[in-house]
Design a protein around this motif. Sequence first.
Motif, PDB file in Angstrom:
ATOM      1  N   ALA A 178      15.806   3.886 -26.466  1.00 49.71           N
ATOM      2  CA  ALA A 178      16.501   3.347 -27.727  1.00 49.71           C
ATOM      3  C   ALA A 178      15.279   2.724 -28.808  1.00 49.71           C
ATOM      4  O   ALA A 178      15.658   2.326 -29.736  1.00 49.71           O
ATOM      5  N   ASN A 179      13.984   2.509 -27.993  1.00 42.71           N
ATOM      6  CA  ASN A 179      12.888   1.913 -28.604  1.00 42.71           C
ATOM      7  C   ASN A 179      11.663   2.463 -28.184  1.00 42.71           C
ATOM      8  O   ASN A 179      10.884   1.709 -27.352  1.00 42.71           O
ATOM      9  N   ASP A 180      11.250   3.705 -28.668  1.00 36.43           N
ATOM     10  CA  ASP A 180      10.003   4.505 -28.084  1.00 36.43           C
ATOM     11  C   ASP A 180      10.159   5.092 -27.010  1.00 36.43           C
ATOM     12  O   ASP A 180       9.578   6.138 -26.848  1.00 36.43           O
ATOM     13  N   GLY A 181      10.571   4.447 -25.887  1.00 30.73           N
ATOM     14  CA  GLY A 181      10.882   4.903 -24.446  1.00 30.73           C
ATOM     15  C   GLY A 181       9.610   5.336 -23.574  1.00 30.73           C
ATOM     16  O   GLY A 181       9.670   6.200 -22.773  1.00 30.73           O
ATOM     17  N   LYS A 182       8.439   4.720 -23.949  1.00 32.23           N
ATOM     18  CA  LYS A 182       7.225   5.044 -23.055  1.00 32.23           C
ATOM     19  C   LYS A 182       7.091   3.983 -21.947  1.00 32.23           C
ATOM     20  O   LYS A 182       6.054   4.170 -21.314  1.00 32.23           O
ATOM     21  N   GLY A 183       7.940   3.223 -21.767  1.00 33.49           N
ATOM     22  CA  GLY A 183       7.875   2.210 -20.687  1.00 33.49           C
ATOM     23  C   GLY A 183       8.339   2.761 -19.339  1.00 33.49           C
ATOM     24  O   GLY A 183       8.978   3.885 -19.554  1.00 33.49           O
ATOM     25  N   GLU A 184       7.995   2.329 -18.396  1.00 36.86           N
ATOM     26  CA  GLU A 184       8.383   2.930 -17.144  1.00 36.86           C
ATOM     27  C   GLU A 184       8.845   1.777 -16.174  1.00 36.86           C
ATOM     28  O   GLU A 184       8.261   0.671 -16.346  1.00 36.86           O
ATOM     29  N   ILE A 185       9.736   1.969 -15.349  1.00 38.73           N
ATOM     30  CA  ILE A 185      10.456   1.072 -14.262  1.00 38.73           C
ATOM     31  C   ILE A 185      10.042   2.033 -12.884  1.00 38.73           C
ATOM     32  O   ILE A 185      10.608   3.113 -12.791  1.00 38.73           O
ATOM     33  N   LEU A 186       9.160   1.497 -11.948  1.00 37.19           N
ATOM     34  CA  LEU A 186       8.839   2.126 -10.780  1.00 37.19           C
ATOM     35  C   LEU A 186       9.542   1.352  -9.755  1.00 37.19           C
ATOM     36  O   LEU A 186       9.117   0.218  -9.439  1.00 37.19           O
ATOM     37  N   VAL A 187      10.293   2.169  -8.900  1.00 33.89           N
ATOM     38  CA  VAL A 187      11.089   1.501  -7.730  1.00 33.89           C
ATOM     39  C   VAL A 187      10.662   2.006  -6.412  1.00 33.89           C
ATOM     40  O   VAL A 187      10.609   3.241  -6.413  1.00 33.89           O
ATOM     41  N   PHE A 188      10.058   1.222  -5.507  1.00 35.68           N
ATOM     42  CA  PHE A 188       9.457   1.858  -4.391  1.00 35.68           C
ATOM     43  C   PHE A 188      10.608   2.523  -3.477  1.00 35.68           C
ATOM     44  O   PHE A 188      11.568   2.005  -3.537  1.00 35.68           O
ATOM     45  N   LYS A 189      10.250   3.554  -3.070  1.00 37.33           N
ATOM     46  CA  LYS A 189      11.040   4.566  -2.387  1.00 37.33           C
ATOM     47  C   LYS A 189      11.240   3.945  -0.798  1.00 37.33           C
ATOM     48  O   LYS A 189       9.862   3.610  -0.235  1.00 37.33           O
TER      49      LYS A 189
ATOM     50  N   ASN B  10       0.845  -1.017   0.064  1.00 35.07           N
ATOM     51  CA  ASN B  10       0.033  -0.066  -0.138  1.00 35.07           C
ATOM     52  C   ASN B  10       0.840   1.179  -0.112  1.00 35.07           C
ATOM     53  O   ASN B  10       0.834   2.046   0.819  1.00 35.07           O
ATOM     54  N   ARG B  11       1.627   1.397  -0.983  1.00 38.19           N
ATOM     55  CA  ARG B  11       2.516   2.528  -0.955  1.00 38.19           C
ATOM     56  C   ARG B  11       2.516   3.188  -2.646  1.00 38.19           C
ATOM     57  O   ARG B  11       2.343   2.500  -3.323  1.00 38.19           O
ATOM     58  N   ASN B  12       2.532   4.433  -2.401  1.00 40.89           N
ATOM     59  CA  ASN B  12       2.615   4.729  -3.905  1.00 40.89           C
ATOM     60  C   ASN B  12       3.642   6.055  -4.302  1.00 40.89           C
ATOM     61  O   ASN B  12       3.644   7.019  -5.004  1.00 40.89           O
ATOM     62  N   ARG B  13       4.672   5.868  -3.433  1.00 39.95           N
ATOM     63  CA  ARG B  13       5.830   6.820  -3.653  1.00 39.95           C
ATOM     64  C   ARG B  13       6.948   6.036  -4.318  1.00 39.95           C
ATOM     65  O   ARG B  13       7.563   4.961  -3.760  1.00 39.95           O
ATOM     66  N   VAL B  14       7.390   6.392  -5.361  1.00 44.05           N
ATOM     67  CA  VAL B  14       8.296   5.609  -6.131  1.00 44.05           C
ATOM     68  C   VAL B  14       9.218   6.397  -6.954  1.00 44.05           C
ATOM     69  O   VAL B  14       9.229   7.669  -7.235  1.00 44.05           O
ATOM     70  N   GLN B  15      10.355   5.923  -7.393  1.00 43.14           N
ATOM     71  CA  GLN B  15      11.316   6.434  -8.298  1.00 43.14           C
ATOM     72  C   GLN B  15      11.025   5.989  -9.769  1.00 43.14           C
ATOM     73  O   GLN B  15      10.696   4.739  -9.941  1.00 43.14           O
ATOM     74  N   ARG B  16      10.805   7.008 -10.406  1.00 44.16           N
ATOM     75  CA  ARG B  16      10.292   6.712 -11.685  1.00 44.16           C
ATOM     76  C   ARG B  16      11.403   6.741 -13.059  1.00 44.16           C
ATOM     77  O   ARG B  16      12.099   7.720 -13.232  1.00 44.16           O
ATOM     78  N   TYR B  17      11.707   5.445 -13.697  1.00 46.42           N
ATOM     79  CA  TYR B  17      12.655   5.599 -14.610  1.00 46.42           C
ATOM     80  C   TYR B  17      11.750   5.299 -15.987  1.00 46.42           C
ATOM     81  O   TYR B  17      10.819   4.310 -16.004  1.00 46.42           O
ATOM     82  N   ALA B  18      12.191   5.961 -17.156  1.00 45.66           N
ATOM     83  CA  ALA B  18      11.436   5.776 -18.330  1.00 45.66           C
ATOM     84  C   ALA B  18      12.294   5.107 -19.419  1.00 45.66           C
ATOM     85  O   ALA B  18      13.639   5.360 -19.366  1.00 45.66           O
ATOM     86  N   GLY B  19      11.791   4.237 -20.155  1.00 49.32           N
ATOM     87  CA  GLY B  19      12.630   3.868 -21.268  1.00 49.32           C
ATOM     88  C   GLY B  19      11.866   2.397 -21.936  1.00 49.32           C
ATOM     89  O   GLY B  19      10.876   2.337 -21.714  1.00 49.32           O
ATOM     90  N   ASP B  20      12.525   2.086 -22.987  1.00 50.38           N
ATOM     91  CA  ASP B  20      14.014   2.106 -23.367  1.00 50.38           C
ATOM     92  C   ASP B  20      13.932   3.094 -24.351  1.00 50.38           C
ATOM     93  O   ASP B  20      13.146   2.928 -25.534  1.00 50.38           O
TER      94      ASP B  20
END
Lengths: 302, 268
Positions: B257-268, B245-255
């Motif tokens: 090199a290929n459109d780049g609309k994906g996201e990697i969310l890492v819990f803070k 039940n957490r919604n605070r994340v570090q957001r990385y976007a990519g790839d």
Amino acid sequence: MIINGVSIDDTFAEAFGMRGTRVIITAQNLKWAYNAAQAMTGFATSVIACGVEAGIERELTPEETPDGRPGVSVLMFAMGSAVLMKQLETRMGQCVLTCPTAAAFSGLEGGDRINLGKNLRFFGDGFQTSKVFGGKRYWRVPVMDGEFMTEETTGMVRAVGGGNFLILAESQPQALAACEAAIEAMKKIPNVIMPFPGGVVRSGSKVGSKYKTLIASTNDAFCPTLKGITKTELSPEIESVMEIVIDGLTAEDINKAMYVGIAAACELGAANGIKRISAGNYGGKLGPFLFKLRDIMSGDYA
Amino acid sequence: MSALTFTLKNAPQQRVDLSALTPDALAGKSLADIAAIALPSGHEQPRVDALFDISGDDATDIVIKNATDRLDYIGHGMRSGRITIHGNVGSYLAFKLRKGEIVLQGNAGDFAASGMAGGLLHVHGNVGDFLASAIIGERRGMKGGTVIITGNAGERAGDQMRRGLVLIEGNVGSYCASRMIAGTIGVMGTTGEYLAYGMRRGTVLLNNAPKLHATIQDCGSHTLPFLSLMFKSFRDLPTKFAAINRNRVQRYAGDIANDGKGEILVFK
């Protein structure tokens, strides 16, 4: 029929079929949910010139909302589905998308599915993303305060608009006090809104006008200052008349709202200057829904 | 009625294709009909009763006991009902699963949930490579449904995944979410190298900070409201993710090199 000294006219309110929808608006707190909802339901008192009739139905606790934040539910009614869809999209785009922290969700599971945020996603200019949870699609649109989240569609159902009753009082303050009491009670009824300012309309209209370009004009029969010069419906002691108009998802909802509203007005009674309750109609020939005041006040809800 | 149970007599020498043993394929069939079904296995087609002892009669609830990693394609194209498997299984578990539920008490081989379009796959164990990925020649992997892995997943988990939810409570190997098209992958454990390589869209949710390659870009720390909605949708799932039940994340976007609309969310 007399309740607490208030005479209930043997007449009826005449209502029409409409299309209705419900939207749940949430935000960081209730203040901002209200800001969005009030903007969205602004200038939405009558379909005559506003396109839709809309209002805030009630507050929602975090437990009741899809995203666990405080929110409000908004009901919106129009004479046809095309107008409703257009108005919903416009108001979503200008009032909810723009409001800090606000998010919008479907408030009706059944009915036809109409666009809620489906087209607003294009504001994201390609950076928008969608997620499907529990079979429902949501859109995440990047905006300057973070992300605007909206469900893709909401439900649209056949609804009823134009239920009404008139409160006739010995003075303007007394008529308004009775209206306020009625609205306070009616706000507790689900599935209905009273779309006019504060839920009350003082400029009830009749069909037609002496001016050819106008389709409606002042209801002179209920205007107290014209008692001597028109075919009045008012007795000498009546100095002010106010109307409460109700739109609801079903006729049953309007029945309930009319009952509690009239009962609350009658609670003040003749001792507080409330003399009569009446209703607006067109002779029963135009609208398919007739709400007979005496049946409502002596029926199941009494 | 009791569950229709297939108990493997002996571990087969060849791989066996169990596509035919799904609730919808067996609906309305007598035990004799079921026993006579030929199962592709190398050059041979042994009957079901040559490989399994059969008991029970409820084809909507199938149980496979003593399973081994030679049993492939369990739940292939299944559209209803439930399959419970005790033991390890081979490749292509839940291949093109449409509806229904498959529960595995053991480990699965490669390409589990490949082409899956709906339903639930719950693996109480580990899975091999290419979880929820596209098979060779296909351009899309998993297209819908929910996959829960209590153990670890191999390499290329979610390769070309198109839609749906994959929740891995353990670790994943290299190239997780490679060429991912959309959908959501959650990983509680660690991730291998080249996470999200060639990722186009979709979300990867991580508990531990990953090692990222150059074309995944940091977008900062955020509180994302949609995560509340997502975790609420997890509440009824039989997984540890249901308790998040957490919604605070570090957001990385990519790839990128290929459109780049994906996201990697890492819990803070």
